[in-house]
Design an enzyme around this catalytic site. Structure first.
Site, short mmCIF file in Angstrom:
data_model
loop_
_atom_site.label_atom_id
_atom_site.label_comp_id
_atom_site.label_asym_id
_atom_site.label_seq_id
_atom_site.Cartn_x
_atom_site.Cartn_y
_atom_site.Cartn_z
N GLY A 53 0.88 -1.38 0.08
CA GLY A 53 0.06 0.20 0.02
C GLY A 53 0.91 1.33 0.02
CB SER A 54 0.11 4.96 0.87
OG SER A 54 -0.51 4.54 1.96
N GLY A 114 2.16 2.09 5.72
CA GLY A 114 3.48 1.65 6.02
C GLY A 114 3.69 2.10 7.23
CD GLU A 174 4.91 -3.73 -3.56
OE1 GLU A 174 4.94 -2.49 -4.06
OE2 GLU A 174 4.14 -4.59 -3.92
CB CYS A 179 3.80 0.19 -6.27
SG CYS A 179 3.94 -1.46 -6.63
#
Ligand code: UN1
Length: 509
Positions: A240-241, A245, A262, A296
């Protein structure tokens, strides 16, 4: 209205909050979920409760205890069966992915193909989970390492790759002997339900697989935070963003758990003076505008040598102007919708900021109104020339915006590539061997993925996928990423009659 036959998936219009030990659970209240294609309500999604989440974790632990003793090659047989079913259902699953994410059919099929490829890879891996044997300093001793199953693993996935990124994690975790608890994005529960349906169907042919081996928990960030906090889960793998994180990692760290992150990318491509510009344009457009800028690995910054910028930009503008934006179910479409109105607001705000910072809009950046389904958010991908890399260029806006910068020396271009907080993907277009090697070497790109003459997105599954710095440092998919899903035990065996101590220590003899 969608023409999809949800009965194919044994899914009705009311979607479960959770799938625990093979059984669907429903909540009292649901939330409507609309397709980004046309805003049509697809169904109603329930969210799992905290009690269901806790129950699922206990069930996952029990499943792990049974699964860990099944020999790895037999665990691989389950993954082989899953791969067979995904192959059979590839078009139908891709259709669901398109419906929920708005990605074009070819990209949705590619995403399902990633799952199939990962299955093939994991089946082979199930006979290759090897450790090292190390020369012991002591006589009649053997020193070796064994990789053992880790536990119940949580996988938190994002809307943009609702199937593939989960599969990278789950297929490896399964052959490694772990059970899997999956929290998909609340924007893409349908692909997740279909994926779990496939796994449950495959388990019918695998008597050794416990029903709670793969479970699903729908919900928003609270579910993710609860998974992060629970000490029964030794590994939390999250995509995710960067902001997500930053919230999640400290919670996992506070209980000394492991997280595999990630997160975002702010990926750049450098176009050198010797580049094949024809090839570069094609690669740039796919990487920057493909998936409507919602990978991403999307290309967000283009760093062009001063000698070629005036040749490259008109070609790029022409390519941008010819992009077919529209209904992703139409095979001729190259760019589908953004995921929602919030993404469009973020795109507009970023473009306004770019102009304030001296940027010039070269193409796109407006909303498409004609010839697209009403109720979806369709945009022309934006190309913006910037006077320098500052402010907004440092940010990952999850929309198709490509900022263009100019450079004179390769050192300068590499410095620009590395100057952002994220470190996921990067590319250099060149026919100069020396430049290519410098870019790939220790003083080159600081990203987890570094490419020559191909774009930043669209990685194969065989390599380890992930990035450095604020991208989170995790590696998933191929190479030796499987090690994250196992625990390493260093084992010393004394097969002699004496008890020599390491480092020559003497103790009472
Ligand atoms: C992502 O956007 O989270 O390399 C994953 C790629 C794909 C995976 C992207 N194979 O673009």
């Amino acid at each position: 209205m969608n023409t999809l036959n949800l009965a194919d998936w044994q899914i009705d219009q009311r979607w479960p909050a959770a799938v625990i030990a093979g059984h669907a659970r429903y909540a009292a209240q649901g939330r409507d979920l609309a397709s980004p294609i046309d805003g049509a309500v697809l169904g109603t999604l329930d969210y799992a409760s905290a009690a269901e989440l806790s129950e699922a974790i206990s069930a996952a632990q029990a499943a792990f205890r049974a699964w860990r003793t099944v020999p790895a090659p037999r665990r691989g047989e389950l993954v082989r069966r899953i791969g067979e079913l995904v192959r059979q259902r590839k078009p139908a699953l891709a259709q669901l992915v398109t419906l929920e994410t708005g990605k074009i059919v070819s990209e949705a099929e590619g995403e399902v193909q990633e799952w199939i490829d990962l299955c093939d890879y994991a089946v082979g891996l199930s006979r290759q989970l090897y450790g090292l044997t190390i020369a012991s300093e002591r006589a009649e001793h053997r020193l070796s390492e064994q990789w053992l199953p880790l536990g119940a693993v949580a996988v938190i996935s994002a809307f943009n790759f609702p199937v593939a990124v989960w599969a990278w994690n789950a297929m490896l975790a399964l052959v490694c002997g772990d059970s899997v608890l999956w929290k998909p994005s609340e924007k893409t529960p349908l692909s997740a339900l279909a994926a779990v349906r496939i796994v449950l169907d495959a388990m019918v042919d695998c008597a050794e697989a416990p029903p709670a081996l793969v479970q699903l928990l729908n919900g928003s960030t609270e579910v993710g935070q609860q998974l992060a906090a629970d000490p029964r889960l030794p590994l939390v793998s999250a995509t995710g963003s960067v902001a997500m994180g930053r919230q999640l990692a400290p919670v996992v760290a506070a209980r000394l758990g492991r997280s595999l992150l990630e997160l975002g990318g702010n990926n750049a491509a450098i176009v050198g003076p010797s580049a094949d510009l024809e090839l570069a344009v094609r690669a740039i457009v796919f990487a920057a505008a493909g998936t409507c800028g919602q990978r991403c690995t999307t290309l967000r910054r283009l760093i062009v040598h001063r000698d070629v910028i005036d040749t490259l930009l008109p070609r790029l503008v022409a390519a941008y102007r010819s992009l077919m934006v529209g209904d992703p179910r139409n095979r001729a479409t190259l760019v589908g919708p953004l995921i929602n109105e919030a993404a469009w607001s973020a795109m507009q705000a970023a473009l306004a900021e770019a102009v304030l910072e001296g940027g010039t809009l070269l193409a796109g950046g407006t909303r498409v109104v004609d010839g697209v389904p009403a109720g979806g958010v369709y945009v022309y991908p934006a190309l913006v020339r910037m006077p320098m890399q500052g402010g907004i260029v440092h940010e990952e806006t999850f929309a198709p915006i490509l900022y263009v910068l100019v450079y004179d020396t390769l050192d300068e271009a590499i410095a620009l590539n590395n100057a952002v907080e994220q470190g996921l993907s990067s590319a250099l277009f060149t026919r100069d061997l020396l430049d290519a090697e410098r870019f790939l070497g220790p003083a080159g790109s600081d990203c987890g993925l570094a490419n020559i003459n191909t774009g930043t997105s669209g990685a194969e599954i065989g390599g380890a996928f992930g990035g450095e710095k604020a991208t989170g440092g995790g590696r998933e998919s191929g190479s030796d990423s499987w090690r994250a899903y196992m625990r390493r035990a260093t084992q010393t065996i004394n097969y002699g009659e004496a008890l020599p101590l390491a480092q020559g220590v003497r103790f009472g003899d």
